[in-house]
Design an enzyme around this catalytic site. Sequence first.
Site, PDB file in Angstrom:
ATOM      1  CG  ASP A  24       9.516  -1.747   5.974  1.00 29.91           C
ATOM      2  OD1 ASP A  24      10.680  -2.017   6.697  1.00 29.91           O
ATOM      3  OD2 ASP A  24       9.375  -2.192   4.890  1.00 29.91           O
ATOM      4  NE  ARG A  55       8.556  -9.416   8.459  1.00 32.79           N
ATOM      5  CZ  ARG A  55       8.691  -8.824   6.832  1.00 32.79           C
ATOM      6  NH1 ARG A  55      10.078  -9.224   6.868  1.00 32.79           N
ATOM      7  NH2 ARG A  55       7.970  -8.539   6.146  1.00 32.79           N
TER       8      ARG A  55
HETATM    9  C1  COA Z   1       4.401  -3.671  -0.589  1.00 33.05           C
HETATM   10  C2  COA Z   1       4.044  -3.502  -2.172  1.00 33.05           C
HETATM   11  C3  COA Z   1       5.166  -3.060  -3.041  1.00 33.05           C
HETATM   12  C4  COA Z   1       3.421  -4.747  -2.556  1.00 33.05           C
HETATM   13  O1  COA Z   1       3.169  -4.519  -3.958  1.00 33.05           O
HETATM   14  P1  COA Z   1       2.094  -5.258  -4.684  1.00 33.05           P
HETATM   15  O2  COA Z   1       2.293  -6.693  -4.736  1.00 33.05           O
HETATM   16  O3  COA Z   1       2.142  -4.603  -6.255  1.00 33.05           O
HETATM   17  O4  COA Z   1       0.522  -4.914  -3.998  1.00 33.05           O
HETATM   18  P2  COA Z   1      -0.918  -5.078  -4.380  1.00 33.05           P
HETATM   19  O5  COA Z   1      -0.987  -6.154  -5.478  1.00 33.05           O
HETATM   20  O6  COA Z   1      -1.792  -4.782  -3.272  1.00 33.05           O
HETATM   21  O7  COA Z   1      -0.878  -3.639  -5.220  1.00 33.05           O
HETATM   22  C5  COA Z   1      -2.326  -3.374  -6.143  1.00 33.05           C
HETATM   23  C6  COA Z   1      -2.383  -2.178  -6.119  1.00 33.05           C
HETATM   24  O8  COA Z   1      -2.730  -1.439  -4.667  1.00 33.05           O
HETATM   25  C7  COA Z   1      -1.816  -0.460  -4.593  1.00 33.05           C
HETATM   26  N1  COA Z   1      -1.155  -0.379  -3.146  1.00 33.05           N
HETATM   27  C8  COA Z   1      -0.441  -1.498  -2.537  1.00 33.05           C
HETATM   28  N2  COA Z   1      -0.169  -1.057  -1.279  1.00 33.05           N
HETATM   29  C9  COA Z   1      -0.305   0.116  -1.175  1.00 33.05           C
HETATM   30  C10 COA Z   1      -0.376   1.198   0.262  1.00 33.05           C
HETATM   31  N3  COA Z   1       0.229   0.820   1.143  1.00 33.05           N
HETATM   32  N4  COA Z   1      -1.083   2.197  -0.495  1.00 33.05           N
HETATM   33  C11 COA Z   1      -1.420   2.578  -1.276  1.00 33.05           C
HETATM   34  N5  COA Z   1      -1.784   1.647  -2.253  1.00 33.05           N
HETATM   35  C12 COA Z   1      -1.203   0.376  -2.320  1.00 33.05           C
HETATM   36  C13 COA Z   1      -0.492  -0.920  -5.498  1.00 33.05           C
HETATM   37  O9  COA Z   1       0.339   0.499  -5.926  1.00 33.05           O
HETATM   38  C14 COA Z   1      -1.421  -1.160  -6.673  1.00 33.05           C
HETATM   39  O10 COA Z   1      -1.786   0.061  -7.530  1.00 33.05           O
HETATM   40  P3  COA Z   1      -1.745   0.161  -8.911  1.00 33.05           P
HETATM   41  O11 COA Z   1      -2.794  -1.015  -9.368  1.00 33.05           O
HETATM   42  O12 COA Z   1      -2.469   1.250  -9.292  1.00 33.05           O
HETATM   43  O13 COA Z   1      -0.452  -0.008  -9.426  1.00 33.05           O
HETATM   44  C15 COA Z   1       2.969  -2.435  -1.838  1.00 33.05           C
HETATM   45  O14 COA Z   1       1.762  -2.963  -0.887  1.00 33.05           O
HETATM   46  C16 COA Z   1       3.292  -1.084  -1.249  1.00 33.05           C
HETATM   47  O15 COA Z   1       3.845  -0.231  -2.248  1.00 33.05           O
HETATM   48  N6  COA Z   1       3.288  -0.734  -0.012  1.00 33.05           N
HETATM   49  C17 COA Z   1       3.936   0.632   0.619  1.00 33.05           C
HETATM   50  C18 COA Z   1       5.465   0.177   0.561  1.00 33.05           C
HETATM   51  C19 COA Z   1       5.899  -0.551   1.698  1.00 33.05           C
HETATM   52  O16 COA Z   1       5.307  -0.451   2.816  1.00 33.05           O
HETATM   53  N7  COA Z   1       6.779  -1.381   0.968  1.00 33.05           N
HETATM   54  C20 COA Z   1       7.579  -2.334   2.237  1.00 33.05           C
HETATM   55  C21 COA Z   1       6.911  -3.947   1.940  1.00 33.05           C
HETATM   56  S1  COA Z   1       7.673  -5.031   2.998  1.00 33.05           S
END
Ligand code: COA
Length: 433
Positions: free
Chosen positions: A372, A326
Amino acid sequence: MSKLKSTLKQKIEEHRPRTTRLLKEHGDVKIGDLTIGQAIGGARGVKCLVTDISYLDPMEGIRFRGKTIPETFAALPKVPGSDYPYVEGFWHFLLTGDIPTKEETLEIVKDFQARAEVPHYVFDVLRTLPRDTHPMTMFSTAILAMQRDSVFVKEYHKGIGKMDMWEPMYEDATTLMARLPRIAAYIYRMKYRGDTHIAPDPALDLGGNFASMMGIPHPYDDVARMYFILHSDHESGNVSAHTTHLVASALSDAFYSLSAGINGLAGPLHGLANEEVLRWTQNLMDRLGGKLPTEEELKAALWETLNSGQVVPGYGHAVLRKTDPRYMAQREFCLKHLADYPLFKLVSMIFEVCPPILKEHGKAKNPWPNVDAQSGVIQWYYGVTEYEFYTVLFGVGRALGVLANITWDRALGYPIERPKSVTTAMLEEWAGK
Ligand SMILES: CC(C)(COP(=O)(O)OP(=O)(O)OC[C@H]1O[C@@H](n2cnc3c(N)ncnc32)[C@H](O)[C@@H]1OP(=O)(O)O)[C@@H](O)C(=O)NCCC(=O)NCCS
């Protein structure tokens, strides 16, 4: 009965025996194990939802009804003079799995036009909210306010049979889809365009009408079509889809269910991320006096965000493990229409610089951009600079997917959702064994 509804009826009748057989004859077949990590960790990877409307492969990205994004765009009938398909045709495709003909699509365009009038009390409700209320709160409130119009509730009180419940659900879902663009445009112009409004044009398709009500000329109609289709569905486990499904499982109607899903979309880790992306990107440019950063400056800004414990918005995903298709679809649009736009250049720079940094940082399982990371820049380019509104646009699109899903939930008689919880002490005991 409309052509779409009768096609849907036929699809439902063909599908039901598959679900019945799986339940009756194979209900005990195991499809996964559950770990403590999954129980505490947001049920990642737990296979406990069923949908045929879209499937998200971690490496390939989304397929709608078996088709990739480029295949979907190529197959659906296009609006004359436009590069993108009718959203109404896509609605047919999500609901039935069939690509509609041009005639079938135009029939749905007409059906939407006939249902599009938003009752006046909805605007009254919106106008009583303080004007600085977040547009997502307004959007969700407007959807909830229309619950009094639910056909499902009326039929339910009359005593409708379980197997017929999908019909009033379909009616409510279609009416909601027809009305949402007007509500979104109304919120936008009430909040950000001096409360001046542009009446809907009954001759236009959903995307064209939305652009017209926003007051933005071509190709913003194509932006709307592309944007709504891309944001529609991402299988069933994401917060907005799952919430809508969960609430609907209590036999709540489409208005209650969608309003709840929209509230989930408003979270910064979900839909609100597209607002955050632009805020982050704009702040960076502002700090640099409006110019593009050097690669070193960009790296430093990314590390500063990470070291202060924040996430880089627009990067990472709970399921995807590659660049979101996307994102790529929107990037393609940008390369065609706004290749030299500085903000797009910065977004492209982040695309190059950020993934290696996230890899080095070592936390995010997916260092690649999601949907996004790219969407805000397109809106900004066409003058929609009020980024708190972006999640409302996401919400109009997401409604397509979640409403199609809850129509099928009813059709297949899915039961009320009720997973089991355990205590921490129980987990400790099992961990000790
Ligand atoms: C999308 C999201 C919520 C997925 O969460 P998730 O499934 O828990 O992701 P992960 O398993 O990769 O996370 C493992 C670690 O990496 C971190 N991480 C994941 N994406 C990250 C990012 N973009 N920047 C920094 N750290 C990130 C998480 O906060 C987590 O840290 P923790 O262990 O200290 O809690 C996460 O990648 C995120 O917060 N991204 C940024 C927000 C975003 O773009 N959201 C839109 C999604 S469509």
